[in-house]
Design a protein around this motif. Structure first.
Motif, PDB file in Angstrom:
ATOM      1  N   GLU A  37      41.918  42.883  29.656  1.00 54.63           N
ATOM      2  CA  GLU A  37      40.989  42.050  28.823  1.00 54.63           C
ATOM      3  C   GLU A  37      39.662  42.128  29.381  1.00 54.63           C
ATOM      4  N   GLN A  38      39.722  42.143  30.782  1.00 54.22           N
ATOM      5  CA  GLN A  38      38.134  42.049  31.545  1.00 54.22           C
ATOM      6  C   GLN A  38      37.618  43.430  31.168  1.00 54.22           C
ATOM      7  N   THR A  55      33.713  46.232  39.698  1.00 58.72           N
ATOM      8  CA  THR A  55      33.311  44.966  38.952  1.00 58.72           C
ATOM      9  C   THR A  55      34.511  44.530  38.192  1.00 58.72           C
ATOM     10  N   ILE A  56      35.405  45.415  37.397  1.00 57.54           N
ATOM     11  CA  ILE A  56      36.602  44.986  36.661  1.00 57.54           C
ATOM     12  C   ILE A  56      37.407  44.382  37.763  1.00 57.54           C
ATOM     13  N   ALA A  57      37.734  44.929  38.700  1.00 61.75           N
ATOM     14  CA  ALA A  57      38.553  44.473  39.701  1.00 61.75           C
ATOM     15  C   ALA A  57      38.193  43.070  40.195  1.00 61.75           C
ATOM     16  N   GLU A  58      36.935  42.791  40.382  1.00 58.43           N
ATOM     17  CA  GLU A  58      36.493  41.493  40.909  1.00 58.43           C
ATOM     18  C   GLU A  58      36.860  40.370  39.870  1.00 58.43           C
ATOM     19  N   GLN A  59      36.530  40.871  38.704  1.00 60.09           N
ATOM     20  CA  GLN A  59      36.753  39.941  37.613  1.00 60.09           C
ATOM     21  C   GLN A  59      38.310  39.498  37.385  1.00 60.09           C
ATOM     22  N   VAL A  60      39.310  40.431  37.666  1.00 55.71           N
ATOM     23  CA  VAL A  60      40.734  39.987  37.827  1.00 55.71           C
ATOM     24  C   VAL A  60      40.972  39.350  39.069  1.00 55.71           C
ATOM     25  N   GLY A  61      40.292  39.482  40.006  1.00 50.46           N
ATOM     26  CA  GLY A  61      40.802  38.902  41.373  1.00 50.46           C
ATOM     27  C   GLY A  61      41.722  40.021  41.930  1.00 50.46           C
ATOM     28  N   SER A  63      41.640  43.876  44.641  1.00 47.84           N
ATOM     29  CA  SER A  63      40.710  44.843  45.105  1.00 47.84           C
ATOM     30  C   SER A  63      40.579  46.075  44.332  1.00 47.84           C
ATOM     31  N   LYS A  64      39.627  46.933  44.590  1.00 48.73           N
ATOM     32  CA  LYS A  64      39.645  48.084  43.677  1.00 48.73           C
ATOM     33  C   LYS A  64      40.955  48.838  44.049  1.00 48.73           C
ATOM     34  N   GLN A  65      41.240  48.891  45.035  1.00 47.40           N
ATOM     35  CA  GLN A  65      42.352  49.899  45.426  1.00 47.40           C
ATOM     36  C   GLN A  65      43.448  49.506  44.503  1.00 47.40           C
ATOM     37  N   ASN A  66      43.907  48.222  44.553  1.00 44.51           N
ATOM     38  CA  ASN A  66      44.744  47.719  43.873  1.00 44.51           C
ATOM     39  C   ASN A  66      44.591  47.980  42.332  1.00 44.51           C
ATOM     40  N   LEU A  67      43.512  47.664  41.881  1.00 42.92           N
ATOM     41  CA  LEU A  67      43.395  48.170  40.394  1.00 42.92           C
ATOM     42  C   LEU A  67      43.769  49.554  40.344  1.00 42.92           C
ATOM     43  N   LEU A  68      43.303  50.579  40.917  1.00 38.88           N
ATOM     44  CA  LEU A  68      43.448  51.816  40.783  1.00 38.88           C
ATOM     45  C   LEU A  68      45.095  52.333  41.059  1.00 38.88           C
ATOM     46  N   TYR A  69      45.752  51.355  41.404  1.00 43.48           N
ATOM     47  CA  TYR A  69      47.184  51.659  41.354  1.00 43.48           C
ATOM     48  C   TYR A  69      47.913  51.562  39.867  1.00 43.48           C
ATOM     49  N   TYR A  70      47.160  50.802  39.074  1.00 37.09           N
ATOM     50  CA  TYR A  70      47.362  50.403  37.661  1.00 37.09           C
ATOM     51  C   TYR A  70      46.674  51.675  36.735  1.00 37.09           C
ATOM     52  N   PHE A  71      45.511  51.793  37.116  1.00 31.55           N
ATOM     53  CA  PHE A  71      44.696  52.641  36.338  1.00 31.55           C
ATOM     54  C   PHE A  71      43.919  53.584  37.448  1.00 31.55           C
ATOM     55  N   PRO A  72      44.526  54.900  37.673  1.00 34.41           N
ATOM     56  CA  PRO A  72      43.703  55.541  38.420  1.00 34.41           C
ATOM     57  C   PRO A  72      42.484  55.734  38.603  1.00 34.41           C
TER      58      PRO A  72
END
Length: 229
Positions: A37-38, A55-61, A63-72
């Motif tokens: 969604e973000q 920036t996307i990670a920040e909007q979701v709340g 960390s960048k590394q955590n987001l990359l776990y879902y979308f590398p």
């Protein structure tokens, strides 16, 4: 502890483990939805180059590394966003190839569905539009691979209707282009529409009015006398 007690204990542990797994899956799906969604909003607002994973990670709340776990990677996330948009559109295109229904019913439902997408998911429509306007440098191969076969199927249906005398002889390809342009503009150019009408956003009535006008124009252009109102 009796054998029965042992079996109950094992069953309870198994149930607890299953519950934990289900919760993790639910949480994962929820988080992926929030990321998408973000991402679709930021890609629509800033374009591919102007949007960062951070920036996307920040909007979701996250960390960048955590987001990359879902979308590398950003390309993977961008691909998923466009896949989701195109899959909805392809489903609509595929519905046109249902020759068990009459032209008026099919065209009416197709136009309604396209406008509904523009109203409910404008960010997705804008991301796709920006990709195409930019030359489809990233997603062009997918568009050729996925859209062209369904477009050909739809053209065959229109040609069949023309041969049967159900619609006027028109160029089916350009008819579809015109429908796409009319319906998608209510997402892609909503800002311009709001500016000239001096309002913050398009209303449900605007979409209802657009639906009636577009349906009437298409049916008239195909010499179809409406059987329904």
């Amino acid at each position: 502890m009796t054998l029965l007690d042992t079996e109950k204990s094992i069953a309870e542990k198994s149930k607890t483990a299953t519950t934990k797994v289900n919760r993790r899956l639910i949480n994962r799906d929820k988080l992926e939805t929030e990321i998408l969604e973000q991402a679709v909003r930021l890609f629509a607002e800033c374009g591919y180059e102007g949007t960062s994973i951070a920036t996307i990670a920040e909007q979701v709340g996250l960390s960048k590394q955590n987001l990359l776990y879902y979308f590398p990677s950003k390309p993977v996330l961008y691909q998923r966003v466009l896949d989701d948009v195109l899959n909805v559109w392809l489903e609509r295109m595929n519905s046109l190839a249902d020759d068990s229904r009459e032209p008026e019913e099919l065209l009416r439902s197709y136009i309604v569905a396209k406008l509904q997408f523009s109203r409910e998911q404008p960010w997705g429509s804008r991301v796709y539009a920006m990709e195409v306007i930019g030359g489809a440098k990233i997603y062009g191969a997918d568009i050729r691979k996925k859209v062209v076969p369904l477009l050909r199927k739809d053209i065959e249906i229109f040609e069949k209707w023309i041969a049967q005398g159900k619609i006027a002889a028109v160029n089916p390809t350009h008819l579809l282009f015109a429908i796409w342009a009319m319906t998608q503009s209510y997402a892609d150019f909503a800002t311009q529409m709001n500016l000239v009408m001096n309002r913050k956003q398009l209303s449900r009535k605007d979409f209802d009015d657009a639906e009636k006008l577009i349906v009437d124009m298409v049916l008239a252009g195909l010499a179809i006398t409406p059987a329904t109102k």
